[in-house]
Design a protein around this motif. Structure first.
Motif, PDB file in Angstrom:
ATOM      1  N   GLN A 288      26.866  23.989 -14.308  1.00 21.03           N
ATOM      2  CA  GLN A 288      25.959  25.162 -14.422  1.00 21.03           C
ATOM      3  C   GLN A 288      26.051  25.853 -15.943  1.00 21.03           C
ATOM      4  N   PRO A 289      25.203  26.709 -16.210  1.00 23.26           N
ATOM      5  CA  PRO A 289      25.371  27.407 -17.779  1.00 23.26           C
ATOM      6  C   PRO A 289      26.777  28.293 -17.766  1.00 23.26           C
ATOM      7  N   THR A 290      26.986  28.570 -16.476  1.00 23.45           N
ATOM      8  CA  THR A 290      28.250  29.485 -16.590  1.00 23.45           C
ATOM      9  C   THR A 290      29.539  28.817 -16.681  1.00 23.45           C
ATOM     10  N   ASP A 291      29.600  27.528 -16.439  1.00 24.09           N
ATOM     11  CA  ASP A 291      30.682  26.758 -16.456  1.00 24.09           C
ATOM     12  C   ASP A 291      31.379  26.750 -17.664  1.00 24.09           C
ATOM     13  N   ILE A 292      32.460  27.006 -17.969  1.00 28.06           N
ATOM     14  CA  ILE A 292      33.167  26.882 -19.072  1.00 28.06           C
ATOM     15  C   ILE A 292      33.777  25.493 -19.315  1.00 28.06           C
ATOM     16  N   PRO A 293      33.302  24.688 -20.362  1.00 27.67           N
ATOM     17  CA  PRO A 293      34.050  23.514 -20.616  1.00 27.67           C
ATOM     18  C   PRO A 293      35.279  23.563 -21.565  1.00 27.67           C
ATOM     19  N   PHE A 294      36.307  24.087 -20.980  1.00 26.65           N
ATOM     20  CA  PHE A 294      37.537  24.634 -21.885  1.00 26.65           C
ATOM     21  C   PHE A 294      38.256  23.322 -22.231  1.00 26.65           C
ATOM     22  N   ALA A 295      38.338  22.261 -21.622  1.00 30.91           N
ATOM     23  CA  ALA A 295      39.232  21.081 -21.926  1.00 30.91           C
ATOM     24  C   ALA A 295      38.713  20.021 -21.602  1.00 30.91           C
ATOM     25  N   GLN A 296      39.319  18.906 -22.239  1.00 29.95           N
ATOM     26  CA  GLN A 296      38.862  17.401 -22.020  1.00 29.95           C
ATOM     27  C   GLN A 296      40.098  16.520 -21.891  1.00 29.95           C
ATOM     28  N   ASP A 297      40.079  15.352 -21.350  1.00 27.56           N
ATOM     29  CA  ASP A 297      41.045  14.280 -21.390  1.00 27.56           C
ATOM     30  C   ASP A 297      41.005  13.367 -22.509  1.00 27.56           C
ATOM     31  N   CYS A 298      41.644  12.384 -22.386  1.00 26.16           N
ATOM     32  CA  CYS A 298      41.735  11.488 -23.442  1.00 26.16           C
ATOM     33  C   CYS A 298      40.461  10.452 -23.805  1.00 26.16           C
ATOM     34  N   VAL A 299      39.679  10.419 -22.768  1.00 22.98           N
ATOM     35  CA  VAL A 299      38.509   9.566 -22.796  1.00 22.98           C
ATOM     36  C   VAL A 299      37.207  10.462 -22.704  1.00 22.98           C
ATOM     37  N   GLY A 300      37.392  11.736 -22.862  1.00 22.82           N
ATOM     38  CA  GLY A 300      36.192  12.761 -22.892  1.00 22.82           C
ATOM     39  C   GLY A 300      35.593  13.288 -21.635  1.00 22.82           C
ATOM     40  N   ASN A 301      36.279  12.972 -20.173  1.00 17.94           N
ATOM     41  CA  ASN A 301      35.983  13.698 -19.089  1.00 17.94           C
ATOM     42  C   ASN A 301      36.218  15.271 -19.339  1.00 17.94           C
ATOM     43  N   GLN A 302      35.561  16.236 -18.646  1.00 16.96           N
ATOM     44  CA  GLN A 302      35.580  17.635 -19.083  1.00 16.96           C
ATOM     45  C   GLN A 302      36.332  18.238 -17.758  1.00 16.96           C
TER      46      GLN A 302
ATOM     47  N   ALA B 194      30.749  23.567 -27.410  1.00 11.85           N
ATOM     48  CA  ALA B 194      30.419  22.929 -26.201  1.00 11.85           C
ATOM     49  C   ALA B 194      29.937  23.521 -25.096  1.00 11.85           C
ATOM     50  N   TRP B 195      29.983  25.035 -24.919  1.00 13.53           N
ATOM     51  CA  TRP B 195      29.443  25.694 -23.883  1.00 13.53           C
ATOM     52  C   TRP B 195      28.091  26.112 -23.871  1.00 13.53           C
ATOM     53  N   ASN B 196      27.593  26.476 -25.121  1.00 14.47           N
ATOM     54  CA  ASN B 196      26.271  26.960 -25.355  1.00 14.47           C
ATOM     55  C   ASN B 196      25.437  26.311 -26.671  1.00 14.47           C
ATOM     56  N   GLY B 197      26.015  25.208 -27.297  1.00 11.15           N
ATOM     57  CA  GLY B 197      25.481  24.619 -28.382  1.00 11.15           C
ATOM     58  C   GLY B 197      24.335  24.079 -27.784  1.00 11.15           C
ATOM     59  N   GLU B 198      23.717  22.927 -28.805  1.00  9.41           N
ATOM     60  CA  GLU B 198      22.667  22.137 -28.534  1.00  9.41           C
ATOM     61  C   GLU B 198      23.098  21.020 -27.762  1.00  9.41           C
ATOM     62  N   GLN B 199      24.294  20.519 -27.705  1.00  9.02           N
ATOM     63  CA  GLN B 199      24.728  19.441 -26.714  1.00  9.02           C
ATOM     64  C   GLN B 199      25.651  20.106 -25.800  1.00  9.02           C
ATOM     65  N   ALA B 200      25.407  21.032 -25.325  1.00  7.15           N
ATOM     66  CA  ALA B 200      26.279  21.872 -24.233  1.00  7.15           C
ATOM     67  C   ALA B 200      26.215  21.178 -23.127  1.00  7.15           C
ATOM     68  N   PHE B 201      27.200  20.986 -22.389  1.00  4.41           N
ATOM     69  CA  PHE B 201      27.484  20.137 -20.959  1.00  4.41           C
ATOM     70  C   PHE B 201      26.339  20.411 -19.943  1.00  4.41           C
ATOM     71  N   TRP B 202      26.113  21.662 -19.961  1.00  2.00           N
ATOM     72  CA  TRP B 202      24.951  22.028 -18.808  1.00  2.00           C
ATOM     73  C   TRP B 202      23.621  21.687 -19.176  1.00  2.00           C
ATOM     74  N   LYS B 203      23.682  21.304 -20.654  1.00  2.00           N
ATOM     75  CA  LYS B 203      22.208  20.968 -20.770  1.00  2.00           C
ATOM     76  C   LYS B 203      22.082  19.464 -20.669  1.00  2.00           C
ATOM     77  N   LEU B 204      23.208  18.769 -20.441  1.00  2.00           N
ATOM     78  CA  LEU B 204      23.116  17.133 -20.540  1.00  2.00           C
ATOM     79  C   LEU B 204      23.470  16.645 -19.219  1.00  2.00           C
ATOM     80  N   TYR B 205      24.044  17.510 -18.186  1.00  2.00           N
ATOM     81  CA  TYR B 205      24.552  17.034 -17.005  1.00  2.00           C
ATOM     82  C   TYR B 205      24.184  17.955 -15.739  1.00  2.00           C
ATOM     83  N   ARG B 206      23.534  17.338 -14.846  1.00  2.00           N
ATOM     84  CA  ARG B 206      22.548  18.000 -13.958  1.00  2.00           C
ATOM     85  C   ARG B 206      23.494  19.159 -12.786  1.00  2.00           C
ATOM     86  N   ARG B 207      24.778  18.595 -12.678  1.00  2.00           N
ATOM     87  CA  ARG B 207      25.506  19.203 -11.650  1.00  2.00           C
ATOM     88  C   ARG B 207      26.539  20.462 -12.624  1.00  2.00           C
TER      89      ARG B 207
END
Length: 199
Positions: free
Chosen positions: A73-87, A58-71
């Motif tokens: 950053q590569p250093t942001d750690i996507p440690f958790a998510q809610d029931c609908v997929g917000n991070q 989720a952090w550094n793979g092919e579909q990492a959030f920093w690669k998909l969402y412009r706001r």
């Protein structure tokens, strides 16, 4: 935490683990991620499998959030998510909220410790669990690895259509959200949309 339906096995991705701040390492050392509140919160773990629980991907793979969402950053750690997929992201010591439909990022003005404290005290509000509560009242159950699909998307106002809720494999739901965001990210507020129904 209440309503635990999944706990990760011991840390198996030492490379990702070594990059984490000490407080997150301490948490994952005690329990390598968890799905709690009957699917209302998923904290990822340092593992290879299952894929939906893999923090490194989720952090550094092919579909990492920093690669998909412009706001994001590569250093942001996507440690958790809610029931609908917000991070929930860690940026330094701050917890941020990423709306995965719109790409908006908001500072929750708490650190990791107070984030956990807040969800323990007010899980329904802190985790935006209204869609999950509605789904449960309809007899639905989220399994580990699933996220709740909401259609039409929450960011689209619909005066005539009640939202449809259904469980989807988590990675499929996240892929849909990223594709939706890619289509609307440059549209002005209030833009009329017409699109075919999806997950």
């Amino acid at each position: 935490m209440k309503g635990i339906i999944f706990q990760g096995r011991p840390v198996a991705d030492a490379q990702t683990f070594a990059l984490l701040p000490a407080y997150l390492q301490d948490f994952l050392r005690a329990q390598n991620g968890v799905v709690a509140y009957f699917g209302g919160l998923h904290i990822r773990g340092c593992c290879q499998t299952p894929a939906w629980h893999n923090l490194g991907a989720a952090w550094n793979g092919e579909q990492a959030f920093w690669k998909l969402y412009r706001r994001v950053q590569p250093t942001d750690i996507p440690f958790a998510q809610d029931c609908v997929g917000n991070q929930f992201l860690l940026r330094g010591d701050a917890v941020l909220f990423l709306d995965t439909e719109t790409g908006e990022v908001a500072d929750l003005e708490v650190d990791f410790k107070h984030f956990l404290f807040g969800i323990e005290k007010f899980p329904l509000d802190a985790l935006g669990m209204e869609p999950l509560r509605t789904f449960q009242h309809q007899g639905g159950v989220l399994a580990p690895g699933q996220l709740l699909s909401v259609y039409p998307p929450v960011c689209i106002q619909s005066a005539t259509q009640e939202p449809t809720l259904k469980p989807l494999p988590g990675l499929e739901r996240l892929a849909y959200l990223a594709a939706f965001y890619a289509q609307i990210k440059d549209l002005p507020d209030g833009q009329r949309l017409q699109f075919a129904p999806k997950a």
